[in-house]
Design a protein around this motif. Structure first.
Motif, PDB file in Angstrom:
ATOM      1  N   PRO A 226     -99.714 -20.580 -26.069  1.00  0.00           N
ATOM      2  CA  PRO A 226     -98.702 -20.533 -25.003  1.00  0.00           C
ATOM      3  C   PRO A 226     -97.498 -21.445 -25.187  1.00  0.00           C
ATOM      4  CG  PRO A 226    -100.425 -22.044 -24.382  1.00  0.00           C
ATOM      5  CD  PRO A 226    -100.746 -21.589 -25.785  1.00  0.00           C
TER       6      PRO A 226
ATOM      7  N   THR B 260     -94.674 -13.701 -19.263  1.00  0.00           N
ATOM      8  CA  THR B 260     -93.925 -14.888 -18.874  1.00  0.00           C
ATOM      9  C   THR B 260     -92.543 -14.512 -18.340  1.00  0.00           C
ATOM     10  OG1 THR B 260     -92.889 -16.897 -19.731  1.00  0.00           O
ATOM     11  CG2 THR B 260     -93.210 -15.158 -21.300  1.00  0.00           C
ATOM     12  N   MET B 261     -92.064 -15.295 -17.396  1.00  0.00           N
ATOM     13  CA  MET B 261     -90.691 -15.092 -16.914  1.00  0.00           C
ATOM     14  C   MET B 261     -89.704 -15.234 -18.071  1.00  0.00           C
ATOM     15  SD  MET B 261     -90.252 -14.180 -13.860  1.00  0.00           S
ATOM     16  CE  MET B 261     -88.486 -14.435 -13.870  1.00  0.00           C
ATOM     17  N   GLY B 262     -90.115 -16.010 -19.090  1.00  0.00           N
ATOM     18  CA  GLY B 262     -89.257 -16.220 -20.255  1.00  0.00           C
ATOM     19  C   GLY B 262     -88.982 -14.947 -21.050  1.00  0.00           C
TER      20      GLY B 262
ATOM     21  N   TYR C 298     -92.583 -17.713 -29.479  1.00  0.00           N
ATOM     22  CA  TYR C 298     -93.688 -17.552 -28.524  1.00  0.00           C
ATOM     23  C   TYR C 298     -93.295 -16.536 -27.437  1.00  0.00           C
ATOM     24  CZ  TYR C 298     -95.659 -18.113 -23.951  1.00  0.00           C
ATOM     25  OH  TYR C 298     -96.140 -17.820 -22.704  1.00  0.00           O
ATOM     26  N   HIS C 299     -92.127 -16.783 -26.790  1.00  0.00           N
ATOM     27  CA  HIS C 299     -91.729 -15.876 -25.705  1.00  0.00           C
ATOM     28  C   HIS C 299     -91.586 -14.441 -26.225  1.00  0.00           C
ATOM     29  CE1 HIS C 299     -90.566 -19.772 -23.725  1.00  0.00           C
ATOM     30  NE2 HIS C 299     -90.998 -19.132 -22.658  1.00  0.00           N
TER      31      HIS C 299
ATOM     32  N   VAL D  38     -93.159 -21.306 -14.894  1.00  0.00           N
ATOM     33  CA  VAL D  38     -93.808 -22.505 -15.432  1.00  0.00           C
ATOM     34  C   VAL D  38     -94.801 -23.027 -14.389  1.00  0.00           C
ATOM     35  CG1 VAL D  38     -93.421 -24.754 -16.480  1.00  0.00           C
ATOM     36  CG2 VAL D  38     -91.595 -23.036 -16.543  1.00  0.00           C
TER      37      VAL D  38
ATOM     38  N   ALA E  66     -92.684 -28.724 -18.251  1.00  0.00           N
ATOM     39  CA  ALA E  66     -91.746 -29.705 -17.693  1.00  0.00           C
ATOM     40  C   ALA E  66     -92.334 -30.592 -16.578  1.00  0.00           C
ATOM     41  CB  ALA E  66     -90.489 -28.989 -17.230  1.00  0.00           C
TER      42      ALA E  66
ATOM     43  N   ARG F  96     -95.298 -32.717 -17.654  1.00  0.00           N
ATOM     44  CA  ARG F  96     -94.885 -33.827 -18.528  1.00  0.00           C
ATOM     45  C   ARG F  96     -94.245 -34.955 -17.707  1.00  0.00           C
ATOM     46  NH1 ARG F  96     -93.601 -33.917 -23.702  1.00  0.00           N
ATOM     47  NH2 ARG F  96     -91.322 -34.139 -23.623  1.00  0.00           N
TER      48      ARG F  96
ATOM     49  N   THR G 273     -87.949 -37.019 -19.184  1.00  0.00           N
ATOM     50  CA  THR G 273     -87.200 -36.466 -20.309  1.00  0.00           C
ATOM     51  C   THR G 273     -86.524 -35.113 -20.036  1.00  0.00           C
ATOM     52  OG1 THR G 273     -89.250 -35.414 -21.051  1.00  0.00           O
ATOM     53  CG2 THR G 273     -88.737 -37.575 -22.005  1.00  0.00           C
TER      54      THR G 273
ATOM     55  N   TYR H 258     -84.015 -32.263 -20.718  1.00  0.00           N
ATOM     56  CA  TYR H 258     -83.288 -31.963 -21.951  1.00  0.00           C
ATOM     57  C   TYR H 258     -81.872 -31.479 -21.632  1.00  0.00           C
ATOM     58  CZ  TYR H 258     -87.964 -31.780 -24.184  1.00  0.00           C
ATOM     59  OH  TYR H 258     -89.232 -32.047 -24.639  1.00  0.00           O
TER      60      TYR H 258
ATOM     61  N   ARG I 289     -83.918 -27.486 -27.883  1.00  0.00           N
ATOM     62  CA  ARG I 289     -84.018 -26.019 -27.871  1.00  0.00           C
ATOM     63  C   ARG I 289     -82.650 -25.367 -27.937  1.00  0.00           C
ATOM     64  NH1 ARG I 289     -88.862 -24.771 -23.616  1.00  0.00           N
ATOM     65  NH2 ARG I 289     -90.124 -26.568 -24.165  1.00  0.00           N
TER      66      ARG I 289
ATOM     67  N   GLU J  91     -80.850 -22.997 -25.784  1.00  0.00           N
ATOM     68  CA  GLU J  91     -80.960 -22.365 -24.457  1.00  0.00           C
ATOM     69  C   GLU J  91     -79.671 -22.608 -23.667  1.00  0.00           C
ATOM     70  OE1 GLU J  91     -84.330 -24.199 -22.445  1.00  0.00           O
ATOM     71  OE2 GLU J  91     -83.551 -26.199 -22.723  1.00  0.00           O
TER      72      GLU J  91
HETATM   73  N1  USQ Z   1     -87.771 -29.248 -20.453  1.00  0.00           N
HETATM   74  C1  USQ Z   1     -87.138 -30.471 -20.263  1.00  0.00           C
HETATM   75  N2  USQ Z   1     -87.838 -31.601 -20.556  1.00  0.00           N
HETATM   76  C2  USQ Z   1     -89.131 -31.585 -21.010  1.00  0.00           C
HETATM   77  C3  USQ Z   1     -89.771 -30.324 -21.179  1.00  0.00           C
HETATM   78  C4  USQ Z   1     -89.049 -29.185 -20.894  1.00  0.00           C
HETATM   79  O1  USQ Z   1     -85.975 -30.524 -19.838  1.00  0.00           O
HETATM   80  O2  USQ Z   1     -89.691 -32.647 -21.257  1.00  0.00           O
HETATM   81  C5  USQ Z   1     -87.023 -28.013 -20.124  1.00  0.00           C
HETATM   82  C6  USQ Z   1     -86.897 -27.029 -21.265  1.00  0.00           C
HETATM   83  O3  USQ Z   1     -85.804 -27.320 -22.091  1.00  0.00           O
HETATM   84  C7  USQ Z   1     -86.779 -25.705 -20.512  1.00  0.00           C
HETATM   85  C8  USQ Z   1     -87.578 -25.928 -19.237  1.00  0.00           C
HETATM   86  O4  USQ Z   1     -87.737 -27.338 -19.111  1.00  0.00           O
HETATM   87  O5  USQ Z   1     -85.440 -25.491 -20.151  1.00  0.00           O
HETATM   88  C9  USQ Z   1     -88.946 -25.300 -19.259  1.00  0.00           C
HETATM   89  O6  USQ Z   1     -89.664 -25.775 -20.400  1.00  0.00           O
HETATM   90  P1  USQ Z   1     -91.263 -25.834 -20.404  1.00  0.00           P
HETATM   91  O7  USQ Z   1     -91.678 -26.489 -21.660  1.00  0.00           O
HETATM   92  O8  USQ Z   1     -91.750 -26.389 -19.119  1.00  0.00           O
HETATM   93  O9  USQ Z   1     -91.619 -24.292 -20.357  1.00  0.00           O
HETATM   94  P2  USQ Z   1     -91.505 -23.153 -21.450  1.00  0.00           P
HETATM   95  O10 USQ Z   1     -91.280 -23.658 -22.824  1.00  0.00           O
HETATM   96  O11 USQ Z   1     -90.528 -22.161 -20.943  1.00  0.00           O
HETATM   97  O12 USQ Z   1     -92.959 -22.546 -21.450  1.00  0.00           O
HETATM   98  C10 USQ Z   1     -93.879 -22.715 -20.378  1.00  0.00           C
HETATM   99  C11 USQ Z   1     -95.270 -22.393 -20.887  1.00  0.00           C
HETATM  100  C12 USQ Z   1     -95.303 -20.948 -21.308  1.00  0.00           C
HETATM  101  C13 USQ Z   1     -94.877 -20.067 -20.156  1.00  0.00           C
HETATM  102  C14 USQ Z   1     -93.510 -20.491 -19.647  1.00  0.00           C
HETATM  103  C15 USQ Z   1     -93.073 -19.763 -18.409  1.00  0.00           C
HETATM  104  O13 USQ Z   1     -95.599 -23.257 -21.960  1.00  0.00           O
HETATM  105  O14 USQ Z   1     -96.616 -20.625 -21.742  1.00  0.00           O
HETATM  106  O15 USQ Z   1     -94.807 -18.744 -20.589  1.00  0.00           O
HETATM  107  O16 USQ Z   1     -93.546 -21.885 -19.304  1.00  0.00           O
HETATM  108  S1  USQ Z   1     -91.332 -19.507 -18.416  1.00  0.00           S
HETATM  109  O17 USQ Z   1     -90.660 -20.795 -18.638  1.00  0.00           O
HETATM  110  O18 USQ Z   1     -90.995 -18.925 -17.161  1.00  0.00           O
HETATM  111  O19 USQ Z   1     -91.043 -18.637 -19.527  1.00  0.00           O
END
Ligand code: USQ
Length: 395
Positions: free
Chosen positions: A101, A145-147, A182-183, A211, A238, A241, A253, A255, A326, A328
Motif C-alpha cells: 500500500p 484508493t482516492m489516489g 503504487y496508485h 488516507v 500523513a 506520522r 513534516t 511536504y 513527491r 504532486e
Molecule cells: N505528506 C506530508 N508529510 C508526510 C507524509 C505525507 O506532507 O510526512 C503528504 C504527501 O505529500 C501527500 C499527502 O500527505 O500529499 C498524503 O500522503 P500519505 O503518505 O498520507 O498518503 P498516500 O501516499 O497518498 O497513500 C496513503 C496510503 C495508500 C492509500 C492512500 C489514499 O498509503 O495506501 O491508497 O493513502 S489516497 O491518498 O487517497 O490515495
C-alpha cells in the motif's frame, strides 16, 4: 450472516476488520503472507504498537471474545494456494486488502515498482480467476484508493460520469491520473475488476478510500488485539506520522507548500464503511464504486491541528516543512462526491479532534518504540530520481 474471506488479515485494516466483522456475527477466514511486516522491517522500522504474531492474535480474539477466526498463510500470487482456500471455504464475500500500500515504497527504484505492480495487479488477477472458478456468486470488496483519480480541476464523481463529446453522450469511468506506481496498481486493478464483472458476471464494490488515520476501534479492547501502526517514511500515512512525530518531539513534516489537499477517514469510520459494503452487496454482475472519505484537509493545516491537539497533553509540537519528495500538485482544486455510502447509512462517528486526542494518548504509551526507529521518519525516497535503495531484492 456471511462467510467473509479477508485477504491481508494481518494488516492495519485487515486485522481491525476481522475483529469488527466477527463482533457482528460474521464468520471470518483470513489469509496473509506477512509481507507487510517484512517490508516495514526493510525500511528500518516497525509498528509503533507492539503487535503480536497472528497465532497470538487469533488466540486472544478467541479467549477474550469467543471469535473463531480461521487463517491460512500464503500469497495471492500463488494460484494453487488461493484455489485451495476458495475451494474449501466458498466465501460469500471476499475483502481484498492484500496489496503493497505504500506510494514511496513503489517509487524507490525499478525493483520496488516491479514488486508492487506484480504483487498488486497479478495478485488481484489471480483472485478474480479463483472467484470465477470457486465462488462466482461471492461479492468482491476491493480496496482501491482516492489516489486513482489524482487531483483534476473538476469535481470527482463516484467512479463514473456522463460525458458529452462532439455531440454524443456516454456514461464512462472517470479519468484516472494517479501519482505513483503504487496508485497506478489500483487503477489497473479497477480496470481488471470491472472487466471481470462485465464478462464473467462477478460482482464487486471498488472502494476509493482516502488516507486512513487512527490507532483503535472499540473492538480493540486489549493490547493483545492491537492493530499495527506505521510511522516510517514509506508506510506511515500523513496524520499517523504527525501523531507519532508529536509524541517524540520530532518536528512535524508537511511536504512542500503543505497546501496539497487529500481526503481522510478515521479507522473506525473506515470499518463502518467496509462493513456497509460487506452487508449490502451489489446485484450479481454489478461493478460499483464508493468514494470512502469523510473530510478533505490540506497537509499543513493537519499539522497545525496535531500541534493544537498536543497542547492539553503537555506536548510542545514543532512543525518543519520539508521539500516535497513527491511529484504532486501543490495548489489545486479538490472536490469529491461521496454519497453512495451515506445512502447506505454511513454517518461519521468521530471528529478529527476527538480522534487526534485518542491517537496521541495511545501513542504516548509507545513513545519508546517510536523513538527507537526515529531514523526511519525522514523522507528518503524521491519521485524524480527513483534511486533510494532501502535494500531490496528481486527480479
Ligand atoms: N505528506 C506530508 N508529510 C508526510 C507524509 C505525507 O506532507 O510526512 C503528504 C504527501 O505529500 C501527500 C499527502 O500527505 O500529499 C498524503 O500522503 P500519505 O503518505 O498520507 O498518503 P498516500 O501516499 O497518498 O497513500 C496513503 C496510503 C495508500 C492509500 C492512500 C489514499 O498509503 O495506501 O491508497 O493513502 S489516497 O491518498 O487517497 O490515495
Amino acid at each position: 450472516m456471511s462467510k467473509v474471506l479477508i485477504c491481508g488479515i494481518d494488516g492495519y485494516l485487515g486485522w481491525t476488520l476481522a475483529l469488527h466483522l466477527s463482533s457482528r456475527g460474521h464468520e471470518v477466514i483470513g489469509l496473509d503472507n506477512f509481507e507487510r511486516r517484512k517490508n516495514v522491517e526493510e525500511v528500518g522500522s516497525w509498528s509503533a504498537t507492539p503487535i503480536s504474531d497472528i497465532n497470538e492474535r487469533l488466540k486472544s480474539a478467541k479467549s477474550r471474545h469467543g471469535y473463531e477466526i480461521s487463517f491460512a498463510e500464503g500469497s495471492t500470487l500463488d494460484y494453487g494456494f488461493l484455489s485451495k482456500v476458495m475451494g474449501k471455504s466458498h466465501p460469500d464475500v471476499v475483502v481484498h486488502l492484500a496489496e503493497q500500500p505504500s506510494a514511496p515504497f513503489s517509487m524507490a527504484d525499478r525493483e520496488h515498482a516491479f514488486y508492487t505492480q506484480q504483487n498488486n495487479v497479478l495478485g488481484t488477477l489471480n483472485l478474480l480467476f479463483a472467484m470465477k472458478e470457486y465462488a462466482p456468486k461471492s461479492h468482491l470488496v476491493k480496496l482501491g484508493t482516492m489516489g486513482e483519480y489524482g487531483t483534476p480541476n473538476i469535481a470527482i464523481p463516484e467512479g463514473f460520469f456522463e460525458v458529452e463529446y462532439r455531440g454524443r453522450k456516454d456514461w464512462m469511468p472517470f479519468p484516472r491520473q494517479p501519482g505513483s506506481f503504487y496508485h497506478l496498481t489500483k487503477v489497473h486493478d479497477s480496470a481488471n475488476v470491472m472487466f471481470a464483472c462485465k464478462v464473467w458476471g462477478l460482482s464487486s464494490t471498488d472502494i476509493m478510500q482516502g488516507v486512513v488515520y487512527g490507532t483503535r476501534t472499540d473492538d480493540i479492547d486489549d493490547d493483545s488485539l492491537l492493530t499495527r501502526f506505521d510511522f516510517d517514511e514509506a508506510f506511515g500515512t500523513a496524520i499517523n506520522r504527525y501523531c507519532a512525530q508529536a509524541v517524540i518531539g520530532y518536528p512535524l513534516t508537511p511536504y512542500g507548500s503543505g497546501r496539497q489537499k487529500r481526503a481522510f477517514i478515521a479507522l473506525v469510520d473506515s470499518m463502518q464503511c467496509l462493513t456497509l459494503a460487506v452487508e449490502n452487496p451489489p446485484k450479481q454482475g454489478e461493478y460499483r464504486v464508493f468514494n470512502q472519505i469523510d473530510e478533505v484537509y490540506g497537509v499543513y493545516e493537519l499539522a497545525e491541528q496535531v500541534k493544537r491537539a498536543g497542547r492539553p497533553l503537555g506536548l510542545d509540537v514543532g512543525i518543519q516543512a520539508l521539500a516535497d519528495p513527491r511529484f504532486e500538485s501543490q495548489e489545486h482544486f479538490y472536490e469529491v462526491d461521496h454519497d453512495n455510502l451515506r445512502k447506505l447509512g454511513f454517518r461519521p462517528t468521530h471528529t478529527l479532534e476527538d480522534e487526534l486526542d485518542i491517537m496521541l494518548r495511545d501513542l504516548l504509551r509507545f513513545k519508546d518504540r517510536i523513538d527507537a526507529k526515529r531514523d526511519a521518519i525522514a523522507p528518503r525516497t524521491t519521485w524524480k530520481d527513483g534511486k533510494s535503495k532501502p535494500g531490496r531484492r528481486m527480479v
